[in-house]
Design a protein around this motif. Structure first.
Motif, PDB file in Angstrom:
ATOM      1  N   VAL A  66      38.285  16.509  -3.439  1.00 42.61           N
ATOM      2  CA  VAL A  66      36.885  16.844  -2.475  1.00 42.61           C
ATOM      3  C   VAL A  66      35.690  16.233  -3.155  1.00 42.61           C
ATOM      4  O   VAL A  66      34.738  16.069  -2.516  1.00 42.61           O
ATOM      5  CB  VAL A  66      36.910  17.966  -2.283  1.00 42.61           C
ATOM      6  CG1 VAL A  66      37.903  18.595  -1.505  1.00 42.61           C
ATOM      7  CG2 VAL A  66      36.830  18.964  -3.514  1.00 42.61           C
ATOM      8  N   PHE A  67      35.925  15.846  -4.392  1.00 42.40           N
ATOM      9  CA  PHE A  67      34.710  15.488  -5.379  1.00 42.40           C
ATOM     10  C   PHE A  67      34.222  14.091  -4.873  1.00 42.40           C
ATOM     11  O   PHE A  67      34.873  13.150  -4.737  1.00 42.40           O
ATOM     12  CB  PHE A  67      34.872  15.291  -6.754  1.00 42.40           C
ATOM     13  CG  PHE A  67      35.156  16.549  -7.328  1.00 42.40           C
ATOM     14  CD1 PHE A  67      34.971  18.005  -6.626  1.00 42.40           C
ATOM     15  CD2 PHE A  67      35.524  17.026  -8.588  1.00 42.40           C
ATOM     16  CE1 PHE A  67      35.227  19.037  -7.261  1.00 42.40           C
ATOM     17  CE2 PHE A  67      35.829  17.951  -9.379  1.00 42.40           C
ATOM     18  CZ  PHE A  67      35.750  19.267  -8.628  1.00 42.40           C
ATOM     19  N   GLY A  68      33.086  14.037  -4.264  1.00 47.86           N
ATOM     20  CA  GLY A  68      32.507  12.633  -3.738  1.00 47.86           C
ATOM     21  C   GLY A  68      32.757  12.499  -2.072  1.00 47.86           C
ATOM     22  O   GLY A  68      32.539  11.318  -1.827  1.00 47.86           O
ATOM     23  N   SER A  88      35.567  10.377  -7.464  1.00 47.18           N
ATOM     24  CA  SER A  88      35.793  11.409  -8.174  1.00 47.18           C
ATOM     25  C   SER A  88      35.964  11.456  -9.488  1.00 47.18           C
ATOM     26  O   SER A  88      35.452  12.331 -10.202  1.00 47.18           O
ATOM     27  CB  SER A  88      37.167  12.088  -7.475  1.00 47.18           C
ATOM     28  OG  SER A  88      37.640  13.101  -8.119  1.00 47.18           O
ATOM     29  N   GLU A  89      36.599  10.211 -10.045  1.00 42.52           N
ATOM     30  CA  GLU A  89      36.674  10.185 -11.392  1.00 42.52           C
ATOM     31  C   GLU A  89      35.408   9.932 -12.229  1.00 42.52           C
ATOM     32  O   GLU A  89      35.034  10.538 -13.292  1.00 42.52           O
ATOM     33  CB  GLU A  89      37.558   8.766 -11.550  1.00 42.52           C
ATOM     34  CG  GLU A  89      38.911   8.977 -11.486  1.00 42.52           C
ATOM     35  CD  GLU A  89      39.999   7.828 -11.652  1.00 42.52           C
ATOM     36  OE1 GLU A  89      41.069   7.847 -11.986  1.00 42.52           O
ATOM     37  OE2 GLU A  89      39.246   6.733 -11.654  1.00 42.52           O
ATOM     38  N   THR A  90      34.270   9.304 -11.231  1.00 42.91           N
ATOM     39  CA  THR A  90      33.140   9.011 -11.928  1.00 42.91           C
ATOM     40  C   THR A  90      32.397  10.284 -12.078  1.00 42.91           C
ATOM     41  O   THR A  90      31.856  10.781 -12.984  1.00 42.91           O
ATOM     42  CB  THR A  90      32.224   8.108 -10.849  1.00 42.91           C
ATOM     43  OG1 THR A  90      32.924   6.879 -10.814  1.00 42.91           O
ATOM     44  CG2 THR A  90      30.865   8.196 -11.488  1.00 42.91           C
ATOM     45  N   ASP A 136      29.295  17.210  -3.263  1.00 40.07           N
ATOM     46  CA  ASP A 136      28.514  16.206  -3.607  1.00 40.07           C
ATOM     47  C   ASP A 136      28.670  16.440  -5.303  1.00 40.07           C
ATOM     48  O   ASP A 136      29.328  17.323  -5.745  1.00 40.07           O
ATOM     49  CB  ASP A 136      27.132  16.222  -3.153  1.00 40.07           C
ATOM     50  CG  ASP A 136      26.532  17.624  -3.483  1.00 40.07           C
ATOM     51  OD1 ASP A 136      26.967  18.469  -4.233  1.00 40.07           O
ATOM     52  OD2 ASP A 136      25.423  17.879  -2.656  1.00 40.07           O
ATOM     53  N   ARG A 137      27.722  15.638  -5.773  1.00 37.44           N
ATOM     54  CA  ARG A 137      27.801  15.615  -7.441  1.00 37.44           C
ATOM     55  C   ARG A 137      27.403  17.162  -7.923  1.00 37.44           C
ATOM     56  O   ARG A 137      28.040  17.587  -8.892  1.00 37.44           O
ATOM     57  CB  ARG A 137      26.918  14.716  -7.949  1.00 37.44           C
ATOM     58  CG  ARG A 137      26.959  14.642  -9.638  1.00 37.44           C
ATOM     59  CD  ARG A 137      25.881  13.522 -10.103  1.00 37.44           C
ATOM     60  NE  ARG A 137      25.858  13.300 -11.303  1.00 37.44           N
ATOM     61  CZ  ARG A 137      25.186  13.883 -12.475  1.00 37.44           C
ATOM     62  NH1 ARG A 137      24.710  14.980 -11.977  1.00 37.44           N
ATOM     63  NH2 ARG A 137      25.359  13.580 -13.749  1.00 37.44           N
ATOM     64  N   ALA A 181      38.446  23.109  -4.322  1.00 36.50           N
ATOM     65  CA  ALA A 181      37.294  23.959  -3.897  1.00 36.50           C
ATOM     66  C   ALA A 181      36.001  23.067  -3.977  1.00 36.50           C
ATOM     67  O   ALA A 181      35.644  22.333  -4.548  1.00 36.50           O
ATOM     68  CB  ALA A 181      37.059  25.130  -5.168  1.00 36.50           C
ATOM     69  N   ARG A 182      35.481  23.271  -2.741  1.00 29.13           N
ATOM     70  CA  ARG A 182      34.312  22.856  -2.218  1.00 29.13           C
ATOM     71  C   ARG A 182      32.999  23.565  -2.877  1.00 29.13           C
ATOM     72  O   ARG A 182      32.031  22.478  -3.308  1.00 29.13           O
ATOM     73  CB  ARG A 182      34.252  22.409  -0.984  1.00 29.13           C
ATOM     74  CG  ARG A 182      34.985  21.785  -0.198  1.00 29.13           C
ATOM     75  CD  ARG A 182      34.751  21.480   1.399  1.00 29.13           C
ATOM     76  NE  ARG A 182      34.890  22.663   2.097  1.00 29.13           N
ATOM     77  CZ  ARG A 182      34.038  23.598   2.366  1.00 29.13           C
ATOM     78  NH1 ARG A 182      32.776  23.264   2.282  1.00 29.13           N
ATOM     79  NH2 ARG A 182      34.151  24.555   3.049  1.00 29.13           N
ATOM     80  N   THR A 183      33.034  24.754  -3.093  1.00 29.95           N
ATOM     81  CA  THR A 183      32.048  25.362  -3.582  1.00 29.95           C
ATOM     82  C   THR A 183      32.569  26.215  -4.716  1.00 29.95           C
ATOM     83  O   THR A 183      33.822  26.829  -4.711  1.00 29.95           O
ATOM     84  CB  THR A 183      31.402  26.179  -2.529  1.00 29.95           C
ATOM     85  OG1 THR A 183      32.293  27.275  -1.779  1.00 29.95           O
ATOM     86  CG2 THR A 183      31.086  25.297  -1.341  1.00 29.95           C
TER      87      THR A 183
END
Length: 317
Positions: A23-25, A66-68, A29-30, A287-289
Protein backbone atom coordinates in the motif's frame (compact mmCIF):
# COMPACT_ATOMS: atom_id res chain seq x y z
CA UNK A 1 7.16 -10.26 23.41
CA UNK A 2 6.16 -12.63 20.61
CA UNK A 3 8.20 -15.75 20.03
CA UNK A 4 10.50 -15.30 17.05
CA UNK A 5 10.53 -17.72 14.15
CA UNK A 6 13.52 -18.80 12.10
CA UNK A 7 13.11 -18.48 8.34
CA UNK A 8 13.75 -21.94 6.93
CA UNK A 9 17.35 -23.07 7.34
CA UNK A 10 18.65 -19.49 7.15
CA UNK A 11 20.12 -17.37 9.92
CA UNK A 12 17.17 -14.97 9.71
CA UNK A 13 14.72 -14.81 12.63
CA UNK A 14 11.65 -12.58 12.77
CA UNK A 15 8.60 -11.76 14.84
CA UNK A 16 5.54 -13.75 13.62
CA UNK A 17 3.99 -11.06 11.44
CA UNK A 18 5.19 -9.41 8.24
CA UNK A 19 4.08 -5.89 7.39
CA UNK A 20 2.92 -5.84 3.79
CA UNK A 21 4.17 -2.69 2.07
CA UNK A 22 2.08 -3.01 -1.09
CA UNK A 23 0.00 0.00 0.00
CA UNK A 24 3.00 2.34 0.32
CA UNK A 25 2.92 4.81 -2.52
CA UNK A 26 -0.61 3.68 -3.36
CA UNK A 27 -3.28 4.10 -0.66
CA UNK A 28 -0.70 5.28 1.91
CA UNK A 29 1.40 8.33 1.05
CA UNK A 30 4.95 8.90 2.25
CA UNK A 31 3.99 10.45 5.61
CA UNK A 32 1.39 7.78 6.40
CA UNK A 33 3.83 5.05 5.36
CA UNK A 34 6.52 6.47 7.65
CA UNK A 35 4.03 6.57 10.54
CA UNK A 36 2.97 2.96 9.91
CA UNK A 37 6.58 1.78 9.77
CA UNK A 38 7.39 3.68 12.98
CA UNK A 39 4.38 2.15 14.75
CA UNK A 40 5.10 -1.34 13.48
CA UNK A 41 8.68 -1.24 14.75
CA UNK A 42 7.64 0.29 18.08
CA UNK A 43 4.98 -2.41 18.50
CA UNK A 44 7.43 -5.30 18.20
CA UNK A 45 7.33 -5.92 14.46
CA UNK A 46 10.57 -6.29 12.53
CA UNK A 47 9.72 -7.94 9.18
CA UNK A 48 8.75 -5.80 6.16
CA UNK A 49 7.62 -7.32 2.86
CA UNK A 50 7.58 -5.40 -0.42
CA UNK A 51 8.28 -5.90 -4.15
CA UNK A 52 10.00 -3.94 -6.88
CA UNK A 53 6.74 -3.66 -8.84
CA UNK A 54 4.77 -1.91 -6.06
CA UNK A 55 2.90 0.15 -7.10
CA UNK A 56 3.28 0.53 -10.86
CA UNK A 57 -0.48 0.06 -11.42
CA UNK A 58 -1.30 3.44 -9.87
CA UNK A 59 -1.74 6.26 -12.40
CA UNK A 60 1.41 8.37 -12.36
CA UNK A 61 3.54 5.66 -10.74
CA UNK A 62 6.31 3.79 -12.55
CA UNK A 63 7.11 1.01 -10.04
CA UNK A 64 9.48 1.00 -7.10
CA UNK A 65 7.48 3.53 -5.07
CA UNK A 66 7.13 1.23 -2.06
CA UNK A 67 10.83 0.36 -2.01
CA UNK A 68 11.74 4.04 -2.33
CA UNK A 69 9.59 5.01 0.66
CA UNK A 70 11.02 2.17 2.74
CA UNK A 71 14.56 3.15 1.79
CA UNK A 72 13.96 6.76 2.79
CA UNK A 73 12.48 5.61 6.08
CA UNK A 74 15.36 3.24 6.82
CA UNK A 75 17.82 6.04 6.15
CA UNK A 76 15.92 8.65 8.15
CA UNK A 77 15.48 6.36 11.16
CA UNK A 78 18.80 4.53 10.99
CA UNK A 79 16.72 1.38 11.29
CA UNK A 80 18.32 -0.99 8.78
CA UNK A 81 19.79 -3.35 11.37
CA UNK A 82 16.45 -3.57 13.22
CA UNK A 83 14.45 -4.72 10.21
CA UNK A 84 14.40 -7.92 8.17
CA UNK A 85 13.67 -6.80 4.63
CA UNK A 86 11.97 -8.91 1.96
CA UNK A 87 11.44 -7.79 -1.61
CA UNK A 88 10.69 -9.45 -4.93
CA UNK A 89 11.59 -9.41 -8.62
CA UNK A 90 9.68 -9.91 -11.88
CA UNK A 91 6.89 -7.31 -11.97
CA UNK A 92 8.66 -3.94 -12.27
CA UNK A 93 7.90 -2.56 -15.75
CA UNK A 94 11.62 -2.04 -16.37
CA UNK A 95 12.65 -5.42 -14.94
CA UNK A 96 10.04 -7.91 -16.09
CA UNK A 97 10.70 -11.64 -15.88
CA UNK A 98 13.40 -13.79 -14.34
CA UNK A 99 16.23 -14.00 -16.84
CA UNK A 100 19.64 -13.98 -15.18
CA UNK A 101 20.52 -10.51 -16.47
CA UNK A 102 17.17 -9.13 -15.36
CA UNK A 103 17.39 -10.67 -11.88
CA UNK A 104 20.83 -9.15 -11.35
CA UNK A 105 19.83 -5.72 -12.68
CA UNK A 106 16.57 -5.68 -10.72
CA UNK A 107 18.38 -6.58 -7.49
CA UNK A 108 20.79 -3.69 -7.96
CA UNK A 109 17.88 -1.33 -8.62
CA UNK A 110 16.07 -2.54 -5.50
CA UNK A 111 19.21 -2.11 -3.40
CA UNK A 112 19.51 1.46 -4.61
CA UNK A 113 15.87 2.32 -3.88
CA UNK A 114 16.04 0.63 -0.48
CA UNK A 115 19.30 2.45 0.33
CA UNK A 116 20.90 -0.72 1.65
CA UNK A 117 23.76 -3.05 0.79
CA UNK A 118 21.79 -6.28 1.17
CA UNK A 119 18.29 -7.71 0.81
CA UNK A 120 17.53 -10.19 3.58
CA UNK A 121 14.97 -12.28 1.68
CA UNK A 122 14.67 -12.03 -2.11
CA UNK A 123 11.67 -13.65 -3.81
CA UNK A 124 11.03 -14.75 -7.34
CA UNK A 125 7.65 -12.99 -7.41
CA UNK A 126 5.94 -14.88 -10.27
CA UNK A 127 7.10 -17.86 -12.30
CA UNK A 128 8.62 -16.97 -15.68
CA UNK A 129 8.05 -19.95 -17.93
CA UNK A 130 9.80 -18.21 -20.84
CA UNK A 131 13.12 -18.34 -18.98
CA UNK A 132 14.73 -21.70 -18.21
CA UNK A 133 14.29 -22.32 -14.52
CA UNK A 134 17.93 -23.36 -14.23
CA UNK A 135 18.97 -19.89 -15.36
CA UNK A 136 16.83 -18.25 -12.68
CA UNK A 137 18.02 -20.63 -9.95
CA UNK A 138 21.67 -19.97 -10.79
CA UNK A 139 21.10 -16.20 -10.85
CA UNK A 140 19.48 -16.12 -7.40
CA UNK A 141 22.23 -18.30 -5.97
CA UNK A 142 24.82 -15.97 -7.47
CA UNK A 143 23.27 -13.03 -5.65
CA UNK A 144 23.74 -14.89 -2.36
CA UNK A 145 27.39 -15.54 -3.24
CA UNK A 146 27.82 -11.86 -4.09
CA UNK A 147 26.44 -10.82 -0.70
CA UNK A 148 23.61 -8.85 -2.26
CA UNK A 149 20.89 -11.09 -0.80
CA UNK A 150 20.97 -13.27 2.29
CA UNK A 151 18.27 -15.79 1.44
CA UNK A 152 15.99 -16.91 -1.40
CA UNK A 153 12.20 -17.12 -1.51
CA UNK A 154 9.63 -18.27 -4.06
CA UNK A 155 6.19 -16.69 -4.54
CA UNK A 156 3.19 -17.66 -6.68
CA UNK A 157 4.80 -20.87 -8.00
CA UNK A 158 3.04 -24.21 -8.29
CA UNK A 159 4.17 -27.05 -6.06
CA UNK A 160 5.65 -28.80 -9.08
CA UNK A 161 7.76 -25.80 -10.02
CA UNK A 162 8.95 -25.31 -6.44
CA UNK A 163 10.04 -28.95 -6.38
CA UNK A 164 11.80 -28.46 -9.71
CA UNK A 165 13.65 -25.43 -8.31
CA UNK A 166 14.99 -27.62 -5.49
CA UNK A 167 16.01 -30.38 -7.90
CA UNK A 168 17.97 -27.93 -10.05
CA UNK A 169 19.55 -26.22 -7.05
CA UNK A 170 20.72 -29.48 -5.52
CA UNK A 171 22.06 -30.82 -8.79
CA UNK A 172 24.00 -27.60 -9.41
CA UNK A 173 25.19 -27.05 -5.86
CA UNK A 174 23.25 -23.78 -5.61
CA UNK A 175 21.75 -22.12 -2.56
CA UNK A 176 18.30 -23.48 -1.69
CA UNK A 177 15.16 -21.39 -1.08
CA UNK A 178 14.11 -20.91 2.53
CA UNK A 179 10.68 -19.28 2.16
CA UNK A 180 7.43 -19.63 0.25
CA UNK A 181 4.82 -16.91 -0.25
CA UNK A 182 1.40 -18.26 -1.33
CA UNK A 183 -2.11 -16.81 -1.37
CA UNK A 184 -3.65 -18.24 1.80
CA UNK A 185 -6.11 -17.12 4.46
CA UNK A 186 -9.24 -18.29 6.23
CA UNK A 187 -11.38 -18.02 3.08
CA UNK A 188 -8.67 -18.89 0.52
CA UNK A 189 -7.67 -22.47 1.33
CA UNK A 190 -6.15 -23.84 -1.90
CA UNK A 191 -2.72 -23.88 -0.24
CA UNK A 192 -3.84 -26.77 1.94
CA UNK A 193 -4.61 -29.06 -1.00
CA UNK A 194 -2.59 -27.93 -4.04
CA UNK A 195 0.70 -29.47 -2.94
CA UNK A 196 2.38 -26.29 -1.72
CA UNK A 197 1.87 -27.15 1.96
CA UNK A 198 3.43 -30.56 1.36
CA UNK A 199 6.47 -29.22 -0.47
CA UNK A 200 6.95 -26.56 2.20
CA UNK A 201 6.94 -29.22 4.92
CA UNK A 202 9.24 -31.51 2.95
CA UNK A 203 11.80 -28.81 2.23
CA UNK A 204 11.58 -26.95 5.53
CA UNK A 205 10.31 -23.76 3.94
CA UNK A 206 8.88 -21.00 6.09
CA UNK A 207 5.50 -19.92 4.72
CA UNK A 208 4.48 -16.26 4.58
CA UNK A 209 0.96 -15.99 3.08
CA UNK A 210 -0.15 -12.77 1.45
CA UNK A 211 -3.66 -11.26 1.65
CA UNK A 212 -3.84 -12.61 5.21
CA UNK A 213 -7.02 -10.59 5.80
CA UNK A 214 -8.60 -11.32 2.40
CA UNK A 215 -8.28 -7.67 1.37
CA UNK A 216 -10.04 -6.54 4.54
CA UNK A 217 -12.94 -8.99 4.56
CA UNK A 218 -11.53 -10.96 7.50
CA UNK A 219 -11.20 -7.76 9.50
CA UNK A 220 -14.99 -7.49 9.36
CA UNK A 221 -14.94 -4.40 7.16
CA UNK A 222 -17.45 -5.65 4.61
CA UNK A 223 -20.68 -7.01 6.05
CA UNK A 224 -24.29 -7.24 4.93
CA UNK A 225 -25.14 -3.68 5.83
CA UNK A 226 -23.23 -1.24 3.69
CA UNK A 227 -21.43 -3.84 1.62
CA UNK A 228 -22.55 -2.27 -1.63
CA UNK A 229 -21.39 1.17 -0.54
CA UNK A 230 -18.13 -0.30 0.75
CA UNK A 231 -17.44 -1.81 -2.65
CA UNK A 232 -16.62 1.68 -3.89
CA UNK A 233 -14.83 2.85 -0.78
CA UNK A 234 -11.30 1.70 -1.61
CA UNK A 235 -9.40 0.09 -4.50
CA UNK A 236 -9.58 -3.36 -2.88
CA UNK A 237 -13.07 -3.17 -1.39
CA UNK A 238 -14.97 -4.68 -4.31
CA UNK A 239 -12.83 -7.83 -4.25
CA UNK A 240 -13.21 -8.12 -0.48
CA UNK A 241 -16.98 -7.67 -0.60
CA UNK A 242 -17.16 -10.60 -3.03
CA UNK A 243 -16.50 -12.94 -0.08
CA UNK A 244 -19.84 -11.96 1.46
CA UNK A 245 -21.78 -15.11 0.60
CA UNK A 246 -23.24 -17.77 2.90
CA UNK A 247 -19.79 -19.16 3.64
CA UNK A 248 -18.42 -15.69 4.29
CA UNK A 249 -21.25 -14.95 6.74
CA UNK A 250 -20.50 -18.20 8.61
CA UNK A 251 -16.86 -17.17 8.88
CA UNK A 252 -17.74 -13.71 10.16
CA UNK A 253 -20.12 -15.20 12.74
CA UNK A 254 -17.40 -17.55 14.01
CA UNK A 255 -14.90 -14.70 14.09
CA UNK A 256 -17.36 -12.51 16.00
CA UNK A 257 -17.87 -15.17 18.67
CA UNK A 258 -14.18 -15.90 19.19
CA UNK A 259 -13.18 -12.24 19.06
CA UNK A 260 -15.75 -11.44 21.74
CA UNK A 261 -14.43 -14.26 23.94
CA UNK A 262 -10.93 -12.80 23.77
CA UNK A 263 -11.84 -9.13 23.74
CA UNK A 264 -9.97 -8.95 20.44
CA UNK A 265 -10.47 -7.48 16.99
CA UNK A 266 -11.57 -9.73 14.12
CA UNK A 267 -8.31 -8.97 12.29
CA UNK A 268 -6.32 -10.24 15.27
CA UNK A 269 -8.26 -13.50 15.38
CA UNK A 270 -8.03 -14.04 11.61
CA UNK A 271 -4.26 -13.55 11.57
CA UNK A 272 -3.78 -15.65 14.71
CA UNK A 273 -5.67 -18.50 13.02
CA UNK A 274 -3.35 -18.25 10.04
CA UNK A 275 -0.23 -18.13 12.21
CA UNK A 276 -1.34 -21.21 14.13
CA UNK A 277 -2.17 -23.13 10.96
CA UNK A 278 1.40 -22.77 9.69
CA UNK A 279 4.05 -25.26 10.73
CA UNK A 280 6.64 -22.50 10.40
CA UNK A 281 5.86 -19.04 9.15
CA UNK A 282 3.72 -15.96 9.64
CA UNK A 283 1.00 -14.02 7.86
CA UNK A 284 1.53 -10.84 5.89
CA UNK A 285 -0.86 -7.96 6.49
CA UNK A 286 -0.79 -4.35 5.41
CA UNK A 287 -1.89 -1.16 7.14
CA UNK A 288 -2.71 2.17 5.49
CA UNK A 289 -2.85 4.04 8.80
CA UNK A 290 -1.51 3.65 12.32
CA UNK A 291 -5.07 3.07 13.53
CA UNK A 292 -5.01 -0.31 11.82
CA UNK A 293 -1.78 -1.44 13.46
CA UNK A 294 -2.87 -2.49 16.98
CA UNK A 295 -5.12 -5.29 15.69
CA UNK A 296 -2.34 -6.59 13.44
CA UNK A 297 0.31 -6.48 16.16
CA UNK A 298 -2.01 -8.16 18.68
CA UNK A 299 -2.22 -11.20 16.41
CA UNK A 300 1.39 -12.09 17.18
CA UNK A 301 0.59 -13.07 20.76
CA UNK A 302 -3.13 -13.93 20.63
CA UNK A 303 -3.53 -17.52 21.83
CA UNK A 304 -6.47 -19.38 20.32
CA UNK A 305 -7.51 -22.76 21.65
CA UNK A 306 -7.42 -25.82 19.43
CA UNK A 307 -11.23 -25.85 19.50
CA UNK A 308 -11.34 -22.23 18.33
CA UNK A 309 -8.94 -22.93 15.48
CA UNK A 310 -11.07 -25.92 14.47
CA UNK A 311 -14.29 -23.90 14.69
CA UNK A 312 -12.90 -21.28 12.33
CA UNK A 313 -11.60 -23.92 9.96
CA UNK A 314 -14.98 -25.64 9.89
CA UNK A 315 -16.88 -22.40 9.30
CA UNK A 316 -14.68 -21.71 6.28
CA UNK A 317 -14.74 -25.26 4.92
Amino acid sequence: MPERIRIGHSELAVAPLALGANVFGWTADRDDSFAVLDGFLAGGGDFVDTADGYSHWVPGNTGGESETIIGEWLSARGARDRVTLATKVSTHPDFSGLSAANVRAAADASLARLQTDRIDLYYAHFDDEETPLAETVEAFSGLVDAGKIRAIGVSNYTAERVAEWFEIARAGGYHLPVALQPHYNLVERDFEANGLNSVADREGLSVFPYFGLAKGFLAGKYREAGAAEAAGASPRAAAAAAYLDDRGRRVLAALDEIAAAHGAELASVSLAWLRLRLANGAPIASARTTAQLPALLASMTLALTADEVDALSSAAA
